[in-house]
Design a protein around this motif. Structure first.
Motif, mmCIF file in Angstrom:
data_model
loop_
_atom_site.group_PDB
_atom_site.id
_atom_site.type_symbol
_atom_site.label_atom_id
_atom_site.label_comp_id
_atom_site.label_asym_id
_atom_site.label_seq_id
_atom_site.Cartn_x
_atom_site.Cartn_y
_atom_site.Cartn_z
ATOM 1 N N UNK A 1 0.821 -1.210 0.000
ATOM 2 C CA UNK A 1 0.000 0.000 0.000
ATOM 3 C C UNK A 1 0.857 1.263 0.000
ATOM 4 N N UNK A 2 1.951 1.247 0.736
ATOM 5 C CA UNK A 2 2.841 2.413 0.771
ATOM 6 C C UNK A 2 3.450 2.642 -0.612
ATOM 7 N N UNK A 3 3.910 1.571 -1.245
ATOM 8 C CA UNK A 3 4.483 1.700 -2.589
ATOM 9 C C UNK A 3 3.424 2.223 -3.563
ATOM 10 N N UNK A 4 2.216 1.708 -3.493
ATOM 11 C CA UNK A 4 1.136 2.132 -4.399
ATOM 12 C C UNK A 4 0.762 3.595 -4.158
ATOM 13 N N UNK A 5 0.706 4.011 -2.894
ATOM 14 C CA UNK A 5 0.377 5.407 -2.583
ATOM 15 C C UNK A 5 1.477 6.339 -3.079
ATOM 16 N N UNK A 6 2.728 5.921 -2.940
ATOM 17 C CA UNK A 6 3.844 6.727 -3.432
ATOM 18 C C UNK A 6 3.762 6.880 -4.946
ATOM 19 N N UNK A 7 3.481 5.784 -5.651
ATOM 20 C CA UNK A 7 3.356 5.857 -7.105
ATOM 21 C C UNK A 7 2.216 6.773 -7.505
ATOM 22 N N UNK A 8 1.106 6.704 -6.795
ATOM 23 C CA UNK A 8 -0.030 7.570 -7.079
ATOM 24 C C UNK A 8 0.354 9.036 -6.889
ATOM 25 N N UNK A 9 1.105 9.340 -5.844
ATOM 26 C CA UNK A 9 1.564 10.714 -5.602
ATOM 27 C C UNK A 9 2.500 11.168 -6.719
ATOM 28 N N UNK A 10 3.428 10.304 -7.147
ATOM 29 C CA UNK A 10 4.336 10.637 -8.245
ATOM 30 C C UNK A 10 3.538 10.934 -9.513
ATOM 31 N N UNK A 11 2.550 10.100 -9.806
ATOM 32 C CA UNK A 11 1.700 10.326 -10.979
ATOM 33 C C UNK A 11 1.002 11.683 -10.889
ATOM 34 N N UNK A 12 0.533 12.040 -9.694
ATOM 35 C CA UNK A 12 -0.148 13.315 -9.506
ATOM 36 C C UNK A 12 0.809 14.490 -9.699
ATOM 37 N N UNK A 13 2.040 14.366 -9.223
ATOM 38 C CA UNK A 13 3.039 15.430 -9.437
ATOM 39 C C UNK A 13 3.337 15.553 -10.928
ATOM 40 N N UNK A 14 3.521 14.432 -11.612
ATOM 41 C CA UNK A 14 3.812 14.476 -13.045
ATOM 42 C C UNK A 14 2.679 15.133 -13.821
ATOM 43 N N UNK A 15 1.460 14.850 -13.442
ATOM 44 C CA UNK A 15 0.309 15.468 -14.101
ATOM 45 C C UNK A 15 0.299 16.978 -13.858
ATOM 46 N N UNK A 16 0.622 17.382 -12.627
ATOM 47 C CA UNK A 16 0.685 18.803 -12.291
ATOM 48 C C UNK A 16 1.778 19.498 -13.106
ATOM 49 N N UNK A 17 2.943 18.876 -13.208
ATOM 50 C CA UNK A 17 4.049 19.450 -13.985
ATOM 51 C C UNK A 17 3.662 19.543 -15.459
ATOM 52 N N UNK A 18 3.035 18.510 -15.975
ATOM 53 C CA UNK A 18 2.606 18.511 -17.381
ATOM 54 C C UNK A 18 1.634 19.661 -17.631
ATOM 55 N N UNK A 19 0.719 19.853 -16.704
ATOM 56 C CA UNK A 19 -0.252 20.933 -16.843
ATOM 57 C C UNK A 19 0.439 22.295 -16.840
ATOM 58 N N UNK A 20 1.372 22.484 -15.927
ATOM 59 C CA UNK A 20 2.080 23.761 -15.835
ATOM 60 C C UNK A 20 2.987 24.001 -17.031
ATOM 61 N N UNK A 21 3.691 22.973 -17.495
ATOM 62 C CA UNK A 21 4.597 23.173 -18.627
ATOM 63 C C UNK A 21 3.824 23.365 -19.920
ATOM 64 N N UNK A 22 2.657 22.762 -20.031
ATOM 65 C CA UNK A 22 1.846 22.964 -21.225
ATOM 66 C C UNK A 22 1.451 24.424 -21.350
ATOM 67 N N UNK A 23 1.057 25.036 -20.247
ATOM 68 C CA UNK A 23 0.704 26.452 -20.297
ATOM 69 C C UNK A 23 1.943 27.308 -20.532
ATOM 70 N N UNK A 24 3.079 26.903 -19.966
ATOM 71 C CA UNK A 24 4.324 27.649 -20.138
ATOM 72 C C UNK A 24 4.784 27.620 -21.587
ATOM 73 N N UNK A 25 4.637 26.468 -22.231
ATOM 74 C CA UNK A 25 5.131 26.301 -23.596
ATOM 75 C C UNK A 25 4.050 26.559 -24.648
ATOM 76 N N UNK A 26 2.954 27.121 -24.233
ATOM 77 C CA UNK A 26 1.915 27.487 -25.182
ATOM 78 C C UNK A 26 1.248 26.315 -25.860
ATOM 79 N N UNK A 27 1.089 25.208 -25.126
ATOM 80 C CA UNK A 27 0.388 24.058 -25.665
ATOM 81 C C UNK A 27 1.240 23.131 -26.507
ATOM 82 N N UNK A 28 2.548 23.347 -26.565
ATOM 83 C CA UNK A 28 3.435 22.480 -27.337
ATOM 84 C C UNK A 28 3.385 21.063 -26.768
ATOM 85 N N UNK A 29 3.242 20.078 -27.634
ATOM 86 C CA UNK A 29 3.167 18.682 -27.213
ATOM 87 C C UNK A 29 4.576 18.143 -26.975
ATOM 88 N N UNK A 30 4.877 17.751 -25.708
ATOM 89 C CA UNK A 30 6.188 17.239 -25.367
ATOM 90 C C UNK A 30 6.214 15.715 -25.321
#
Length: 103
Positions: free
Chosen positions: A69-98
């Motif tokens: 459960x700890x490993x799964x919760x950590x992975x879920x948190x990592x996924x959430x951070x990656x999604x947040x970063x993707x959202x922020x960089x998409x706005x920063x780069x004007x929607x450029x697909x990375x």
């Protein structure tokens, strides 16, 4: 293209990148597993800041489940951070697909 325009754009991107790095430090996300029996808190730099365990999942007869459960919760948190970063960089780069760069 005018080289001076390119230089101005590079400086603006650098400033935005530095701003985003500071914002990522301030971001807090949670990841959970087992119906929120385990919750991991993480910042935008993928640093684990805390962990909460529901007392029901703390059973010395089933340590393997808690570890999973700890490993799964950590992975879920990592996924959430990656999604947040993707959202922020998409706005920063004007929607450029990375995605072509594995991001």
């Amino acid at each position: 293209m005018n080289p001076f325009d390119l230089l101005k754009n590079t400086q603006a991107i650098k400033e935005q990148s530095e701003k985003m790095q500071k914002e990522l430090e301030a971001i807090t996300v949670e990841g959970s597993a087992g119906g929120r029996m385990v919750t991991v808190t993480m910042n935008g730099k993928f640093e684990m800041k805390g962990i909460k365990l529901d007392p029901i999942c703390v059973d010395n007869r089933d340590v393997q489940m808690l570890e999973d459960l700890i490993v799964a919760a950590h992975k879920n948190a990592v996924d959430n951070v990656q999604e947040m970063i993707k959202s922020k960089t998409t706005s920063l780069l004007g929607g450029m697909d990375l995605s072509q760069f594995g991001l």
